[in-house]
Design an enzyme around this catalytic site. Structure first.
Site: not given
Ligand code: HEM
Length: 482
Positions: A208, A345
């Protein structure tokens, strides 16, 4: 523009010398002991020092977020004079030799600002209504919310962060000693980077903190990185669309969310829905399904550039891992999902060339950190979450309605977004919400990309949160002197 001005809302609190020292961790003492960098830099993240690095998921090893009530506003304001010198500036954070042992940020809800005597309208109705009132707009039930987030009673949050649990504890207890009974902690939660090679990865396993916008006038963007005007993230800067009180300059609004992740269930779903590529093992095919849900492989490599197999070298290369735009010679981008699903996403959140012109209005800076234990063998075997874990998610922007709220409501939850594709994309399978009802998505299987899949559950369950105003140093001084 100076770095310290640009990140006013995040950690810009230079230390005045004329006020008493915070007892346990004065800035000088803490700087002299540091021999390692507090900002971790896993492969794939932009190199340190970099503006984004202080706002990514892994800018420190662990942190504590404590939601507070301000019990005695007058006493609180007085004592805050002692706290301000210990709040770290961004330039201090970027230089290892000046980093403190533990950093500190503070932000206030609308109720908290009122409690502190601030009656000015900051002109963000989503902020002033609070997150609890906003839940219907986010298409989520508050049944799963932590009770303290239900309503508008939280006044503020402080966030302490460090790479040493000792320093973190000292910082927290020093802060509580100084502020004493002027505040009451009503909820607190600790986040921490995951162990070993999972540092920088969230609990589903994906790296991330790769893609963040950079701000106009601040250095050279990395390949593929979008540049936004400062006013998209900071109040009262260029292209902040709203009129604000002048004292709010360089502050931001922050959406804090506690997002529970059902990791074993996410893995079971992928095992039950493997991509049907001939010759691929079941494990590879399940991994591909998850990569297509996210739009990136766990290494960080984008599926748009590595559509069938992970490419860890690409994932670890910050000069290449964000340099894609969903177009490919010989492919029609209104129907091509061989590379990346429309609903993935990352594509739902930052559609890149799916929008023409490229969107500059709906960018946020993300700063999240995982919380909760690693998945146990028993959970993995049973396919059921038994212990809570997830992401403490922070989105920074100058306008919540066009930042966090917009992304959740208008893009991730919206089955029609992106429009004008060959198929209705469906919801973002990772984070799209539909009030707990059935969700559909498309594009999971590259062999049948227009195929429609019903997702059996939310793999991310909201535990609630709050909207906060994160003041710049000058704004904080205004608040405590008002
Ligand atoms: C538990 C929930 C979530 C997980 C596990 C998650 C995970 C990820 C991962 C792994 C990435 C790719 C790495 C990167 O580009 O930095 C990413 C990107 C992103 N996420 Fe999330 N995320 C979550 C919630 C959210 C929410 C609530 C929002 C916004 C409302 C959001 C907005 C974004 C954005 C804007 C990007 C960058 C996309 C790009 O620039 O290509 N995420 N997320």
């Amino acid at each position: 523009m100076k770095l310290t001005a640009l990140l006013g809302g995040l950690t810009i609190f230079p230390a005045p010398q004329s006020v008493p020292r915070f007892p346990a961790l004065g800035p000088t003492t803490s700087r002299s002991v540091r021999t390692n960098n507090m900002l971790i830099n896993p492969p794939g993240h932009p190199p340190v020092p970099h503006l984004d690095e202080v706002t990514t998921s892994s800018f420190n090893i662990s942190n504590v977020q404590a939601e507070v009530l301000i019990v005695d506003p007058t006493g609180f304001k007085k004592l805050m004079n002692m706290v301000i010198p210990t709040i770290s500036t961004v330039d201090i954070m970027l230089d290892m030799s000046t980093q403190p042992s533990a950093s500190l940020n503070m932000a206030f809800s609308q109720t908290g600002l009122h409690k502190l005597g601030i009656q000015d309208n900051l002109n963000d109705t989503v902020f002033s209504g609070g997150q609890f009132a906003d839940a219907p707009n986010l298409a989520e039930s508050t049944n799963t919310w932590v009770s303290q987030f239900k309503g508008t009673s939280i006044h503020g949050v402080y966030i302490t962060a460090s790479d040493s649990s000792n320093s973190l504890m000292q910082q927290n207890s020093a802060l509580q000693t100084v502020l004493g009974t002027t505040i009451q902690v009503v909820y607190s939660i600790q986040g921490q980077a995951r162990p070993g090679d999972q540092a920088g990865h969230e609990h589903f396993g994906f790296l991330d903190g790769i893609s963040q916008p950079t701000i106009e006038g601040f250095g050279t963007p990395l390949p593929g990185q979008v540049t936004v005007p400062a006013g998209k993230l900071l109040l009262n800067r260029e292209q902040d669309q709203m009129t604000r009180p002048s004292w709010t300059i360089d502050s931001s609004f922050v959406a804090f969310r506690q997002l529970k992740q059902l990791v074993p269930e996410f893995n079971t779903f992928a095992n039950d829905h493997p991509a049907s590529i001939p010759g691929m093992s079941q494990a590879q095919a399940a991994e591909l399904t998850q990569a297509r849900m996210m739009g990136r492989w766990k290494s960080g490599a984008p599926v748009d550039l590595a559509p069938l197999f992970d490419d860890p070298v690409l994932g670890a290369d910050p000069t290449r891992n964000n340099n894609f735009n969903y177009t490919h010679p010989g492919f029609n981008s209104s129907s091509d999902q061989i590379h990346c699903p429309f609903s993935a996403h990352i594509r739902k959140n930052v559609p890149r060339t799916d929008l023409d012109p490229i969107d500059l209005a709906h960018h946020i800076l993300r700063s999240g950190i995982p919380y909760g234990p690693e998945v146990t063998e028993v959970e993995q075997q049973s396919g059921q979450t038994m212990m809570e874990r997830g992401l403490l998610f922070l989105a920074v922007q100058s306008n919540i309605a066009s930042g966090f709220q917009f992304l959740q409501k208008a893009w991730m939850n919206n089955p029609e977004f992106v429009k004008h594709k060959s198929v209705l994309p469906g919801l973002d399978p990772v984070m799209g919400q539909n009030n707990g009802s059935a969700r559909f998505t498309t594009g999971l299987d590259p062999m049948n990309p227009e195929g429609n899949t019903t997702l059996p559950m939310q793999f991310v369950v909201s535990r609630g949160g709050e909207y906060f105003f994160m003041p710049s140093l000058s704004a904080l001084r205004h608040i405590i002197s008002s």
